[in-house]
Scaffold this motif. Sequence first.
Motif, short mmCIF file in Angstrom:
data_model
loop_
_atom_site.label_atom_id
_atom_site.label_comp_id
_atom_site.label_asym_id
_atom_site.label_seq_id
_atom_site.Cartn_x
_atom_site.Cartn_y
_atom_site.Cartn_z
N ASP A 141 40.39 4.57 5.16
CA ASP A 141 39.95 3.65 6.20
C ASP A 141 38.51 3.21 5.91
N LEU A 142 38.37 2.00 5.38
CA LEU A 142 37.05 1.51 4.98
C LEU A 142 36.22 1.02 6.16
N SER A 143 36.83 1.00 7.35
CA SER A 143 36.07 0.59 8.53
C SER A 143 35.19 1.72 9.05
N LYS A 144 35.50 2.96 8.61
CA LYS A 144 34.71 4.11 9.04
C LYS A 144 33.48 4.27 8.15
N PRO A 145 32.41 4.88 8.67
CA PRO A 145 31.16 5.02 7.91
C PRO A 145 31.33 5.72 6.56
N ASP A 146 32.24 6.71 6.50
CA ASP A 146 32.42 7.44 5.25
C ASP A 146 33.52 6.87 4.35
N GLY A 147 34.05 5.72 4.74
CA GLY A 147 35.13 5.11 3.97
C GLY A 147 34.74 4.74 2.54
N THR A 148 33.58 4.09 2.40
CA THR A 148 33.15 3.69 1.05
C THR A 148 32.86 4.91 0.18
N ARG A 149 32.33 5.97 0.80
CA ARG A 149 32.07 7.21 0.05
C ARG A 149 33.37 7.82 -0.44
N ASN A 150 34.36 7.92 0.45
CA ASN A 150 35.63 8.53 0.08
C ASN A 150 36.36 7.74 -1.01
N LYS A 151 36.26 6.41 -0.93
CA LYS A 151 36.88 5.59 -1.97
C LYS A 151 36.19 5.82 -3.31
N ALA A 152 34.87 5.91 -3.30
CA ALA A 152 34.12 6.16 -4.54
C ALA A 152 34.48 7.52 -5.13
N ILE A 153 34.71 8.50 -4.27
CA ILE A 153 35.09 9.85 -4.72
C ILE A 153 36.39 9.80 -5.50
N LEU A 154 37.42 9.17 -4.92
CA LEU A 154 38.73 9.11 -5.58
C LEU A 154 38.69 8.27 -6.85
N GLU A 155 37.96 7.17 -6.80
CA GLU A 155 37.85 6.32 -7.99
C GLU A 155 37.19 7.08 -9.12
N LEU A 156 36.18 7.87 -8.79
CA LEU A 156 35.45 8.62 -9.81
C LEU A 156 36.29 9.77 -10.38
N HIS A 181 25.01 0.38 -0.05
CA HIS A 181 25.29 -0.12 1.29
C HIS A 181 25.50 0.98 2.34
N SER A 182 25.86 2.17 1.91
CA SER A 182 26.13 3.24 2.89
C SER A 182 25.19 4.42 2.74
N ARG A 183 25.02 4.91 1.53
CA ARG A 183 24.18 6.10 1.33
C ARG A 183 22.73 5.85 1.72
N VAL A 184 22.26 4.62 1.55
CA VAL A 184 20.86 4.30 1.89
C VAL A 184 20.58 4.50 3.38
N HIS A 185 21.62 4.48 4.20
CA HIS A 185 21.44 4.67 5.64
C HIS A 185 21.78 6.09 6.08
N ALA A 186 22.20 6.93 5.12
CA ALA A 186 22.64 8.28 5.47
C ALA A 186 21.46 9.23 5.63
N LYS A 187 21.70 10.28 6.41
CA LYS A 187 20.72 11.35 6.55
C LYS A 187 20.71 12.14 5.23
N ILE A 188 19.50 12.45 4.73
CA ILE A 188 19.39 13.18 3.46
C ILE A 188 18.46 14.38 3.66
N ASN A 189 18.99 15.56 3.51
CA ASN A 189 18.19 16.78 3.65
C ASN A 189 17.29 16.98 2.43
N LYS A 190 16.23 17.72 2.63
CA LYS A 190 15.30 18.03 1.54
C LYS A 190 16.04 18.79 0.44
N GLY A 191 15.83 18.36 -0.79
CA GLY A 191 16.48 18.98 -1.93
C GLY A 191 17.78 18.31 -2.33
N GLU A 192 18.26 17.40 -1.48
CA GLU A 192 19.53 16.71 -1.75
C GLU A 192 19.32 15.24 -2.13
N GLU A 193 18.07 14.86 -2.35
CA GLU A 193 17.75 13.45 -2.58
C GLU A 193 18.45 12.85 -3.80
#
Length: 299
Positions: A127-142, A196-208
């Motif tokens: 479901d690409l309409s959800k915030p994590d949709g583009t991430r999940n698609k990239a995971i499977l493609e990779l 388009h998505s990760r740039v808006h995500a919360k990023i913890n210290k050490g995970e940059e």
Amino acid sequence: MDWQSAVKGFQNYLKLERSLSANSIEAYSRDIGRLREFAESKPVVLKPNAIVLDDLREFIQWINELGMIPSTQARILSGIKSFYKFMLIEDMISADPSELLESPRITRKLPDTLSYEEINELIAAIDLSKPDGTRNKAILELLYSCGLRVSELTELKISNLYLDIEFIKVTGKGNKERLVPISHTAIKALQLWLEHSRVHAKINKGEEDIVFLGRRGTRLTREFIFMLIKQLATRIGLKKKISPHTFRHSFATHLIERGADLRAVQEMLGHESITTTEIYTHLDRDYLKSTIIQYHPRS
């Protein structure tokens, strides 16, 4: 010589000389722990440097009676052989008692694979309409484009992406690095996630520098990737039992079916031995039949 000091020395050898990961060292330690358990169950406790071939043969019978399958027995014996190789190198023993030890015969199970159509169905179910949709698609493609292990995917770093030359650098088993080509489709999916998505995500210290992050701003777990794939399989009604590794199996099988060189596939998968890669030379019967019909002069 006591077991504790021998095992400690073996762990240091695996870490410093063989550069194995913490998980691999822990697995080896568990295997030697089995042998130690056997040795300490004897009326007269056997020390590691006092064990002989007959003791090891009795040990094989012992783990067999515990109900361990042949593949597990073979893995344990492989660890024991490494242990005694270390002891021989360090002059703790004068002869290797495991040298003539035979491993149990095991049948190599062909890995399950997905068809190209099934992979497309799984990706299309995201479901690409959800915030994590583009991430999940990239995971499977990779996973499919590069044949990555799940740990290689979760630990992938932005600094190791060379998308301009269509390669990524992957850290595999034993912290060994390799360059793997990445397809245009996977690059596009990855760029959508990163730009388009990760740039808006919360990023913890050490995970940059980590490519794939969860909602809490930390790298994804292996379990998360497993659950994601199982949920997608359920969504499309796929009856096959699949995991992230199924994409790796499919990647290798599809390449070899289409004529890829076995050595090249070995390099991309990061296999130390070509014999590990050879399991992917299995081809389905329809493919073999069509190949014979097309190319055999008598057909």
